[in-house]
Write a protein that holds these residues in place. Structure first.
Motif, PDB file in Angstrom:
ATOM      1  N   SER A 117       9.983  -1.302   7.820  1.00 46.72           N
ATOM      2  CA  SER A 117      10.884  -0.354   7.153  1.00 46.72           C
ATOM      3  C   SER A 117      11.776  -1.089   6.148  1.00 46.72           C
ATOM      4  O   SER A 117      11.995  -0.619   5.031  1.00 46.72           O
ATOM      5  CB  SER A 117      11.730   0.405   8.179  1.00 46.72           C
ATOM      6  N   ASN A 118      12.253  -2.261   6.534  1.00 44.57           N
ATOM      7  CA  ASN A 118      13.086  -3.075   5.649  1.00 44.57           C
ATOM      8  C   ASN A 118      12.280  -3.524   4.428  1.00 44.57           C
ATOM      9  O   ASN A 118      12.751  -3.492   3.293  1.00 44.57           O
ATOM     10  CB  ASN A 118      13.578  -4.283   6.444  1.00 44.57           C
ATOM     11  N   ASP A 119      11.069  -3.907   4.701  1.00 43.01           N
ATOM     12  CA  ASP A 119      10.141  -4.354   3.665  1.00 43.01           C
ATOM     13  C   ASP A 119       9.874  -3.243   2.637  1.00 43.01           C
ATOM     14  O   ASP A 119       9.855  -3.482   1.435  1.00 43.01           O
ATOM     15  CB  ASP A 119       8.822  -4.672   4.374  1.00 43.01           C
TER      16      ASP A 119
ATOM     17  N   GLU B 287       0.825  -1.214   0.000  1.00 48.22           N
ATOM     18  CA  GLU B 287       0.000   0.000   0.000  1.00 48.22           C
ATOM     19  C   GLU B 287       0.858   1.263   0.000  1.00 48.22           C
ATOM     20  O   GLU B 287       0.512   2.251  -0.651  1.00 48.22           O
ATOM     21  CB  GLU B 287      -0.949  -0.004   1.207  1.00 48.22           C
ATOM     22  N   ILE B 288       1.971   1.216   0.728  1.00 45.10           N
ATOM     23  CA  ILE B 288       2.855   2.400   0.773  1.00 45.10           C
ATOM     24  C   ILE B 288       3.470   2.625  -0.616  1.00 45.10           C
ATOM     25  O   ILE B 288       3.501   3.745  -1.129  1.00 45.10           O
ATOM     26  CB  ILE B 288       3.940   2.232   1.874  1.00 45.10           C
ATOM     27  N   HIS B 289       3.908   1.544  -1.266  1.00 42.60           N
ATOM     28  CA  HIS B 289       4.474   1.662  -2.622  1.00 42.60           C
ATOM     29  C   HIS B 289       3.412   2.169  -3.603  1.00 42.60           C
ATOM     30  O   HIS B 289       3.681   3.028  -4.433  1.00 42.60           O
ATOM     31  CB  HIS B 289       5.002   0.308  -3.108  1.00 42.60           C
ATOM     32  N   ARG B 290       2.209   1.600  -3.496  1.00 45.31           N
ATOM     33  CA  ARG B 290       1.133   1.987  -4.418  1.00 45.31           C
ATOM     34  C   ARG B 290       0.832   3.484  -4.292  1.00 45.31           C
ATOM     35  O   ARG B 290       0.774   4.205  -5.284  1.00 45.31           O
ATOM     36  CB  ARG B 290      -0.133   1.172  -4.116  1.00 45.31           C
ATOM     37  N   LEU B 291       0.699   3.930  -3.039  1.00 45.89           N
ATOM     38  CA  LEU B 291       0.353   5.331  -2.825  1.00 45.89           C
ATOM     39  C   LEU B 291       1.483   6.257  -3.285  1.00 45.89           C
ATOM     40  O   LEU B 291       1.233   7.307  -3.891  1.00 45.89           O
ATOM     41  CB  LEU B 291       0.043   5.562  -1.344  1.00 45.89           C
TER      42      LEU B 291
ATOM     43  N   ASP C  85       8.543  11.327  -4.372  1.00 47.87           N
ATOM     44  CA  ASP C  85       9.932  10.973  -4.696  1.00 47.87           C
ATOM     45  C   ASP C  85      10.738  10.617  -3.447  1.00 47.87           C
ATOM     46  O   ASP C  85      11.920  10.324  -3.535  1.00 47.87           O
ATOM     47  CB  ASP C  85      10.619  12.066  -5.531  1.00 47.87           C
ATOM     48  N   LEU C  86      10.098  10.612  -2.290  1.00 47.43           N
ATOM     49  CA  LEU C  86      10.765  10.132  -1.066  1.00 47.43           C
ATOM     50  C   LEU C  86       9.721   9.567  -0.107  1.00 47.43           C
ATOM     51  O   LEU C  86       8.713  10.223   0.187  1.00 47.43           O
ATOM     52  CB  LEU C  86      11.526  11.267  -0.362  1.00 47.43           C
ATOM     53  N   ILE C  87       9.979   8.327   0.353  1.00 48.58           N
ATOM     54  CA  ILE C  87       9.147   7.726   1.401  1.00 48.58           C
ATOM     55  C   ILE C  87       9.930   7.844   2.708  1.00 48.58           C
ATOM     56  O   ILE C  87      11.127   7.529   2.744  1.00 48.58           O
ATOM     57  CB  ILE C  87       8.864   6.231   1.101  1.00 48.58           C
ATOM     58  N   VAL C  88       9.271   8.292   3.761  1.00 51.95           N
ATOM     59  CA  VAL C  88       9.927   8.406   5.076  1.00 51.95           C
ATOM     60  C   VAL C  88       9.297   7.394   6.027  1.00 51.95           C
ATOM     61  O   VAL C  88       8.068   7.382   6.207  1.00 51.95           O
ATOM     62  CB  VAL C  88       9.773   9.837   5.646  1.00 51.95           C
TER      63      VAL C  88
ATOM     64  N   HIS D 291      12.614  -2.495  -0.061  1.00 51.38           N
ATOM     65  CA  HIS D 291      12.759  -3.377  -1.215  1.00 51.38           C
ATOM     66  C   HIS D 291      11.660  -3.150  -2.238  1.00 51.38           C
ATOM     67  O   HIS D 291      10.482  -3.233  -1.920  1.00 51.38           O
ATOM     68  CB  HIS D 291      12.814  -4.836  -0.761  1.00 51.38           C
ATOM     69  N   GLY D 292      12.089  -2.802  -3.432  1.00 50.63           N
ATOM     70  CA  GLY D 292      11.146  -2.589  -4.531  1.00 50.63           C
ATOM     71  C   GLY D 292      10.440  -1.245  -4.467  1.00 50.63           C
ATOM     72  O   GLY D 292       9.441  -1.035  -5.162  1.00 50.63           O
ATOM     73  N   ALA D 293      10.958  -0.330  -3.637  1.00 52.21           N
ATOM     74  CA  ALA D 293      10.315   0.993  -3.528  1.00 52.21           C
ATOM     75  C   ALA D 293      10.403   1.735  -4.863  1.00 52.21           C
ATOM     76  O   ALA D 293      11.412   1.631  -5.565  1.00 52.21           O
ATOM     77  CB  ALA D 293      10.985   1.804  -2.427  1.00 52.21           C
TER      78      ALA D 293
END
Ligand code: AMP
Length: 146
Positions: free
Chosen positions: A126-128, A95-99, A106-109, A131-133
């Motif tokens: 956080s590790n998850d 869901e975080i990647h999708r959003l 351009d940055l996920i915190v 990967h693939g972000a």
């Protein structure tokens, strides 16, 4: 480092205030937009899929509680509004990647407890998320749990 749109992911623990504060500071220094997301995980997932009881009322309670907490964040931070504060349902990484992709972030915190060894095997969001972000990921260092 000139980020334009940050997405801060929060898990609603006490630590999330540190993560939000860091994201706000960074957004100010980059003059970037800021969005926030919390993901409610399906309860059935926590119980390993097959649960012989109806969890829908409990699940709804969890969603309502999360919505109230998000409203609290928008009330206490001028940078956060209802429009840029998202409540998602599903698997946090996905869901975080999708959003982040949908919103053009351009940055996920995220927060990170810097787990290693066995503790890491037990699962680190956080590790998850790393990967693939679809963009850069910033892990805000948090104090390790006792
Ligand atoms: P963890 O590795 O599970 O302790 O989580 C570390 C970080 O992942 C948190 O500080 C949040 O940034 C993010 N996170 C964990 N769970 C969620 C969630 N349900 N929704 C959004 N972000 C989350």
């Amino acid at each position: 480092m000139n980020y334009q749109h940050l997405l801060v992911a929060v898990d609603m623990t006490d630590d999330c205030h540190t993560v939000i504060q860091r994201a706000i500071e960074l957004a100010h220094s980059c003059q970037a937009r800021l969005s926030l997301v919390h993901v409610v995980e399906p309860m059935s997932m926590a119980f390993g899929g097959d649960v012989p009881m109806d969890l829908s009322a409990l699940q709804q309670q969890q969603i309502d509680q999360a919505r109230a907490q998000l409203d609290g964040f928008t009330a206490s931070h001028a940078e956060l509004t209802k429009d840029n504060t998202h409540l998602a349902f599903g698997q946090p990484r996905q869901e975080i990647h999708r959003l982040a992709s949908e919103q053009g972030c351009d940055l996920i915190v995220v927060g990170s407890h810097g787990r290693h060894g066995l503790a890491l095997l037990l699962g680190s969001t956080s590790n998850d998320v790393l990967h693939g972000a679809p963009c850069d990921v910033l892990a805000v260092h948090l104090k390790k749990p006792e």
